[in-house]
Design an enzyme around this catalytic site. Sequence first.
Site, short mmCIF file in Angstrom:
data_model
loop_
_atom_site.label_atom_id
_atom_site.label_comp_id
_atom_site.label_asym_id
_atom_site.label_seq_id
_atom_site.Cartn_x
_atom_site.Cartn_y
_atom_site.Cartn_z
N VAL A 21 6.52 -2.89 5.69
CA VAL A 21 6.18 -1.67 4.94
C VAL A 21 6.86 -0.44 5.55
O VAL A 21 7.28 -0.47 6.70
CB VAL A 21 4.64 -1.42 4.89
CG1 VAL A 21 3.93 -2.52 4.11
CG2 VAL A 21 4.05 -1.28 6.29
N GLU A 22 6.92 0.62 4.76
CA GLU A 22 7.49 1.86 5.31
C GLU A 22 6.44 2.93 5.58
O GLU A 22 6.71 3.88 6.29
CB GLU A 22 8.60 2.39 4.40
CG GLU A 22 8.13 2.83 3.02
CD GLU A 22 9.27 3.38 2.16
OE1 GLU A 22 9.00 4.28 1.36
OE2 GLU A 22 10.40 2.87 2.30
N THR A 23 5.26 2.75 4.99
CA THR A 23 4.21 3.77 5.14
C THR A 23 2.88 3.11 5.47
O THR A 23 2.55 2.06 4.93
CB THR A 23 4.06 4.55 3.80
OG1 THR A 23 5.28 5.24 3.52
CG2 THR A 23 2.92 5.56 3.86
N GLN A 242 5.36 -0.85 -0.64
CA GLN A 242 5.89 -0.51 0.69
C GLN A 242 4.84 0.21 1.55
O GLN A 242 5.16 0.82 2.55
CB GLN A 242 7.11 0.40 0.53
CG GLN A 242 8.35 -0.34 0.09
CD GLN A 242 8.85 -1.27 1.18
OE1 GLN A 242 8.90 -0.92 2.34
NE2 GLN A 242 9.17 -2.49 0.80
#
Length: 302
Positions: A21-23, A242
């Site tokens: 994930v990015e967040t 994400q």
Amino acid sequence: AAAAAVPAAKLEDAEALIDSVETFIFDCDGVIWKGDKLIDGVPETLDLLRSKGKRLVFVTNNSTKSRKQYGKKFESLGLSVNEEEIFASSFAAAAYLESIDFPKDKKVYVIGEEGILIELELAGFQHLGGPTDGDKKIELKPGFYMEHDKDVGAVVVGFDRYFNYYKVQYRTLCIRENPGCLFIATNRDAVTHLTDAQEWAGGGSMVGAVLGSTKQEPLVVGKPSTFMMDYLAKKFGITTSQICMVGDRLDTDILFGQNGGCKTLLVLSGVTSVETLQSPNNTIQPDFYTNQISDFLTLKAA
Ligand code: PLP
Ligand code: CA
């Protein structure tokens, strides 16, 4: 009926989750702090995630404070969190009114505490009610009625320790007599943990009192409603797949993440026990569970 959910997996491989994930969206109470006490290992965990380039966002259903006031709370706990990363349900109420272009010449009646008033003020909405109405007594006009402002076009209800009959009646008049008056709830948490000694009636109890007299369902802007998720996805330009939503509560946090199509991680540092999670009565299964977020520091790739 929905198919039975796959039981939550114990988080064994934090690296894999972090990489996927990015967040990270963190719920606050039960994840970052408990009341006014920082949970162990939180600063190091947030630092680790930031060093890996992750965006961190904090979402709380507690409407009593504004974003700025939460900024101070993070700071007082020694956490460097920017106000821009904090989204409280008090702010969500104001953001929702903005999103529907609620007219600036109409007014908002508030059942709730200071946080909601501050956020409405910042967004430029006229408001009345709030904590000071907690001292008000109903004053009957000749003809035995209570007066109310016909320009109220929305009522916002959040957690309110100054709740009374005046407020319920005022709000009931707005909803029943002002055409099109909106009923917005910051959250419907049944109970909250003002102290560890017992459970305390949460924001859902104030919403319930109002619901009882009008039979109109509120529009909820806090978790688990999708409003904040849509807002965050748009604001930061993130795809929700994400995002990993991290929370301690199944029916608000985990449902919020699932409603939004995020990955979900339940931590056991707050209100949910592993027994509750694994009980046959529980229908909400996160993707993963772990004891607390500082487990990120110790769990290595398998
Ligand atoms: N509402 C109130 C009044 C609270 O005191 C709390 C927790 O302390 C909450 C809601 C839940 O907050 P969170 O979403 O951060 O768990
Ligand atoms: Ca929580």
